[in-house]
Design a protein around this motif. Sequence first.
Motif, PDB file in Angstrom:
ATOM      1  N   UNK A 128       0.836  -1.203   0.000  1.00 57.18           N
ATOM      2  CA  UNK A 128       0.000   0.000   0.000  1.00 57.18           C
ATOM      3  C   UNK A 128       0.865   1.245   0.000  1.00 57.18           C
ATOM      4  N   UNK A 129       1.907   1.220   0.820  1.00 57.43           N
ATOM      5  CA  UNK A 129       2.785   2.391   0.898  1.00 57.43           C
ATOM      6  C   UNK A 129       3.432   2.681  -0.448  1.00 57.43           C
ATOM      7  N   UNK A 130       3.727   1.616  -1.203  1.00 57.89           N
ATOM      8  CA  UNK A 130       4.368   1.815  -2.499  1.00 57.89           C
ATOM      9  C   UNK A 130       3.353   2.063  -3.604  1.00 57.89           C
ATOM     10  N   UNK A 131       2.052   2.067  -3.236  1.00 53.88           N
ATOM     11  CA  UNK A 131       1.020   2.347  -4.227  1.00 53.88           C
ATOM     12  C   UNK A 131       0.806   1.226  -5.223  1.00 53.88           C
ATOM     13  N   UNK A 132       1.039  -0.007  -4.792  1.00 53.80           N
ATOM     14  CA  UNK A 132       0.901  -1.126  -5.723  1.00 53.80           C
ATOM     15  C   UNK A 132      -0.221  -2.075  -5.307  1.00 53.80           C
ATOM     16  N   UNK A 133      -0.684  -1.926  -4.083  1.00 53.24           N
ATOM     17  CA  UNK A 133      -1.616  -2.894  -3.508  1.00 53.24           C
ATOM     18  C   UNK A 133      -2.852  -3.128  -4.376  1.00 53.24           C
ATOM     19  N   UNK A 134      -3.470  -2.041  -4.810  1.00 55.15           N
ATOM     20  CA  UNK A 134      -4.714  -2.187  -5.575  1.00 55.15           C
ATOM     21  C   UNK A 134      -4.504  -3.023  -6.836  1.00 55.15           C
ATOM     22  N   UNK A 135      -3.330  -2.869  -7.463  1.00 54.41           N
ATOM     23  CA  UNK A 135      -3.080  -3.568  -8.729  1.00 54.41           C
ATOM     24  C   UNK A 135      -2.755  -5.036  -8.534  1.00 54.41           C
ATOM     25  N   UNK A 136      -2.175  -5.407  -7.414  1.00 52.86           N
ATOM     26  CA  UNK A 136      -1.704  -6.789  -7.281  1.00 52.86           C
ATOM     27  C   UNK A 136      -2.420  -7.591  -6.202  1.00 52.86           C
ATOM     28  N   UNK A 137      -3.379  -6.987  -5.512  1.00 60.47           N
ATOM     29  CA  UNK A 137      -3.927  -7.695  -4.353  1.00 60.47           C
ATOM     30  C   UNK A 137      -4.605  -9.018  -4.739  1.00 60.47           C
ATOM     31  N   UNK A 138      -5.046  -9.136  -5.988  1.00 58.37           N
ATOM     32  CA  UNK A 138      -5.680 -10.384  -6.411  1.00 58.37           C
ATOM     33  C   UNK A 138      -4.705 -11.359  -7.054  1.00 58.37           C
ATOM     34  N   UNK A 139      -3.488 -10.949  -7.214  1.00 55.95           N
ATOM     35  CA  UNK A 139      -2.523 -11.877  -7.822  1.00 55.95           C
ATOM     36  C   UNK A 139      -1.182 -11.844  -7.097  1.00 55.95           C
ATOM     37  N   UNK A 140      -1.279 -11.992  -5.792  1.00 57.19           N
ATOM     38  CA  UNK A 140      -0.061 -11.989  -4.985  1.00 57.19           C
ATOM     39  C   UNK A 140       0.803 -13.212  -5.259  1.00 57.19           C
ATOM     40  N   UNK A 141       0.168 -14.267  -5.789  1.00 61.31           N
ATOM     41  CA  UNK A 141       0.923 -15.512  -6.007  1.00 61.31           C
ATOM     42  C   UNK A 141       1.580 -15.584  -7.388  1.00 61.31           C
ATOM     43  N   UNK A 142       1.300 -14.605  -8.245  1.00 61.43           N
ATOM     44  CA  UNK A 142       1.897 -14.666  -9.583  1.00 61.43           C
ATOM     45  C   UNK A 142       3.377 -14.269  -9.518  1.00 61.43           C
ATOM     46  N   UNK A 143       4.161 -14.733 -10.509  1.00 61.31           N
ATOM     47  CA  UNK A 143       5.588 -14.390 -10.517  1.00 61.31           C
ATOM     48  C   UNK A 143       5.790 -12.878 -10.621  1.00 61.31           C
TER      49      UNK A 143
END
Lengths: 251, 282
Positions: A128-143
């Motif tokens: 969240x601090x890096x501003x990436x959470x919204x984009x990756x929260x559904x694919x945390x397991x992807x490479x």
Amino acid sequence: MCHITIKGLNVSYGNQHVLKNVSLEIPHNKITVIIGPSGCGKTTLLKSLNRLLELQDGVKISGSVYMDGESVYDPKVDVTELRKKMGLLSQRPYPLPMSVYDNVAYGPRIHGQRKKQILNEIVEKNLKAAGLWEEVKDRLKTPAASLSIGQQQRLCLARCLAVSPEVILCDEPTSALDPFSAQKIEETLSQLKTEYSIVVVTHNLRRARRLADYVGFIFLGELIEHGEKKDIFENPKDERTRRYISGESYL
Amino acid sequence: MTLRHVEEQCFKVLMVCATFLILGSLFAVIGVILVKGAGALSLSMITQTSKGGYYLGKEGGVLNAIVGSLYLALGATAASLLLSLPIAFCLQREYMKKRTANMVRLLLDVLWGVPSIIYGVFGFTVMLFLGLRASLLGGIAALTLLELPIMIRAIDEVLQMVPRELKETSYTLGATRYETMFKVVTRQILPGIVSAVILAFGRGIGDAASILFTAGYTDHIPYSLLDPVASLPLAVFFQMGTPFPEVQERAYASALILLIIVLLLTVSSRLFSRRFSKFVIR
Ligand SMILES: Nc1ncnc2c1ncn2[C@@H]1O[C@H](COP(=O)(O)OP(=O)(O)OP(=O)(O)O)[C@@H](O)[C@H]1O
Ligand SMILES: [Mg+2]
């Protein structure tokens, strides 16, 4: 006392003398921006602070660097502890060969954090601090390799923050980002300075103006001038600094 | 047409010809073995051990050789992998001076080129000295010697390709060399490790000379590491050497089985490695 003090630092790669007698102080909880033309030794300076340079063959380093008054190059220093305290964002983002989640959790894990619950919190908070959470929260397991370069850059910021360093050294942290995302990172860095001392290398003078508390200008391996932002930008003492920041040819 | 276009066309023709030549001979090998061996390939071939002494009989199967070959090659490949990883890591610049490492690499390349019969003779000499008979253990040891240089150099090559920045990233987070090697670098080179394993396993399971004296031959499935053990390459060798056409046909069938084992293993490891290559940082 300053957070990091650099005194008479000299670095050469083989016969090439890259940093010449650099002395600089990096204050607590401020953003110090390093500017200077390409190839003048900015990356080298950052890497010499957390002793990353010494891993390369043929690098000669002399002079001293102190962090909180303790010599960084003292043989007794635990390098891993030192590097944990100085987060470094490299110029080109290098994700680790694992999932997005594991990239952020890697640091805390090697420093002994095993609890799933806490790791989850660390990952979420820093993404969240890096501003990436919204984009990756559904694919945390992807490479992590499947993210775009700009996303990787923010992932690296999250990964860096996850080990809770004291100093953050950023080498062109927004080079692959669109103006809006770059703006967000900039805001993040400004917020972070309440907790961290930050050094930012940038080629973007407008960004330097916005971000900086202190500015250092490096030219051909020499630290020409450093001081408060106001002094450097409005009233440079050296002709070379004046030409560089006014965008005239500096040669 | 300009000269550059001619050049381009010539090179294209050359590439296509070479590819067809290689693929052609490959399919010829498989074809001959299939045609000659398929007739003798029956269920009893893979479910029964051989009868009539050292494969020479026309009855029974080659189960003892199949199991033996798998034991030998899997054992040797596992042992090589366990030894290769630390040795290959040790050759990297974090741990060893470049000049020393290059010396070791040269030695390993020489060992790679050593004919396998020499490993067999060497193993046999050592076993005589220790008072051991030809056995599964001896065979595994000889094959391990054969596979080690291949595996180490294959892993070493991919290790050298790991970008320095990737390791630096790990160090930046406060990782030790060990953590960097085993948690980051190993993941990065996992597909390369799989290739190394296939390469070494293929060499190991197909080799006859190194196990001729060290593993021996028998009609039975081994029950301990000290029992002698049969193997497919030697089964092919002995069956082919008989004057009886029926037994010779069984040699082709044994070769076919060997081929199928290698094929299955290669394909499954490729599938396995594909899952991991998605994580590799380029
Ligand atoms: N690993 C290396 N080996 C040899 N020379 C190097 C190495 N890294 C950098 N240099 C040299 O040191 C000088 C400074 O490089 P450095 O990367 O510090 O520049 P920089 O200021 O970060 O440039 P940029 O703004 O383009 O990133 C350059 O002349 C470069 O060629
Ligand atoms: Mg740079």
